[in-house]
Design an enzyme around this catalytic site. Structure first.
Site, short mmCIF file in Angstrom:
data_model
loop_
_atom_site.label_atom_id
_atom_site.label_comp_id
_atom_site.label_asym_id
_atom_site.label_seq_id
_atom_site.Cartn_x
_atom_site.Cartn_y
_atom_site.Cartn_z
CG HIS A 110 -7.27 21.38 -21.50
ND1 HIS A 110 -7.43 22.63 -21.37
CD2 HIS A 110 -7.22 21.16 -22.99
CE1 HIS A 110 -7.26 23.19 -22.56
NE2 HIS A 110 -7.36 22.44 -23.41
CG HIS A 179 -11.75 21.85 -25.39
ND1 HIS A 179 -11.55 21.63 -26.76
CD2 HIS A 179 -10.52 22.38 -25.04
CE1 HIS A 179 -10.36 21.73 -27.19
NE2 HIS A 179 -9.61 22.49 -26.25
CD GLU A 305 -10.44 25.85 -25.62
OE1 GLU A 305 -9.90 25.61 -24.36
OE2 GLU A 305 -9.98 25.62 -26.65
#
Length: 347
Positions: A110, A179, A305
């Site tokens: 991420h 997210h 996601e």
């Protein structure tokens, strides 16, 4: 009814940086969404159930200090520069190896420990919503090129639309997502494992024990627990990427439907992206408490996601995430909420 947009202070970080909260509301009993300038976080998503009672559906915290302290859970966050994992925290682009900051064992996850979800964004009101902006400098978390990013959140009577755009001054890789964990029964209502899910995905990317896709083409879901082509309850732990039918698209197409028989709330998810990571939040163990005041346990919410595939910079067989000067990155995802009368059903 025209979407109402307002801004208020949400707190101050330890370094003195102010954080604001933007509220988007499509009527007194309709959809209401709150977005923070810290991490581009969707703090709340409020939508009515089949009885017309508006409930809070997004996992998150009531105060800024909790987000800063527990950013690793990525509640509601804008994730980048690269959503999901890059193996070995490195990739080769144009013959040059780029070393990233590892934060998931030896991998980058991420965007690294200082990714977009932990930064404060500039914000301005746009028609029906708010646009966040920042320039990620060359070398941030190891990623090359200065990346100019704009993410726009707009609200219509039943839908939240998120559009991400980016340009770069040097070749780089980009993969952005949101997210948000959702529980259509309401934040704090218990496990979302009873939600019924349908995915327009005939294939998924098998992964090793660290979440990195194994060599080979995406696998057929037929006869596996990854087959959600017909709606069924989500049961068991998932943190897997599904290769969506249709691949990269110019305009959003419906790729997922989620339904909670208890509340009657339904979500239809449309995107331009080729992949969707289904994450059942099994890391939650009751130590974190959200806006409802109820501790979060496993599957307290589900993350859907929309993104490109994990480790794409190291996988030339996957849809490319490379962005070059003169090109424009664009990704769009739409969350459309509705209600269904009666009892249990299927999407």
């Amino acid at each position: 009814m025209r979407t109402q947009v307002s801004r208020e202070p949400f707190g101050t970080l330890d370094d003195g940086t102010r954080v604001d909260r933007w509220t988007l509301e499509s009527g007194p009993a309709g959809l209401r969404v709150r977005v923070l300038t810290y991490g581009g976080i969707v703090q709340t998503v409020e939508a009515p159930d089949r009885d017309g009672v508006r409930g809070q559906l997004a996992l998150g915290f009531a105060d800024l200090a909790s987000y800063a302290a527990h950013g690793g859970s990525h509640f509601g966050a804008l994730v980048g520069r690269y959503a999901n994992r890059i193996a070995g925290a490195s990739f080769v682009l144009d013959g040059r190896t780029r070393a990233l900051t590892p934060n998931n064992g030896r991998h980058s996850l991420h965007g690294g420990p200082g990714g977009f979800s932990r930064l404060v964004w500039d914000a301005r009101e746009v028609d029906g919503g708010v646009q966040l902006h920042r320039v990620s400098p060359d070398g941030e978390e190891g990623f090359p090129g200065a990346l100019d990013v704009r993410v726009t959140y707009t609200l219509s009577p039943g839908a939240l639309r998120i559009v991400s755009r980016a340009t770069t001054d040097a070749p780089t890789v980009v993969n952005l997502t949101n997210h948000t964990y959702l529980n259509l029964g309401g934040d704090g209502s218990g496990s979302a494992a009873g939600h019924e899910l349908r995915l327009a995905a005939s294939r998924y990317t098998p992964a090793d024990g660290t979440g990195i896709p194994v060599p080979g083409a995406p696998a057929d879901v037929t006869g596996t627990r990854f087959d959600f082509r017909a709606a069924r309850a989500v049961a068991g732990a998932y943190d897997h990427n599904f290769a969506l039918d249709g691949g990269v698209c110019e305009a959003p197409r419906t790729v997922a439907e989620l339904y909670d028989p208890r509340s009657g709330r339904a979500l239809e998810l449309a995107t331009t992206e080729p992949g969707l990571q289904l994450y059942t939040a099994d890391h939650l163990d009751g130590t974190l408490t959200g806006t409802s005041g109820v501790p979060y346990g496993p599957a307290a919410g589900l993350a859907l996601e929309t993104q490109h595939f994990p480790d794409s910079p190291n996988r030339p067989d996957f849809p490319s995430t490379v962005l070059r000067p003169g090109e424009s990155y664009r990704s769009e995802t739409v969350y459309a909420f509705s209600v269904r009368p009666g009892g249990a059903g299927t999407p």
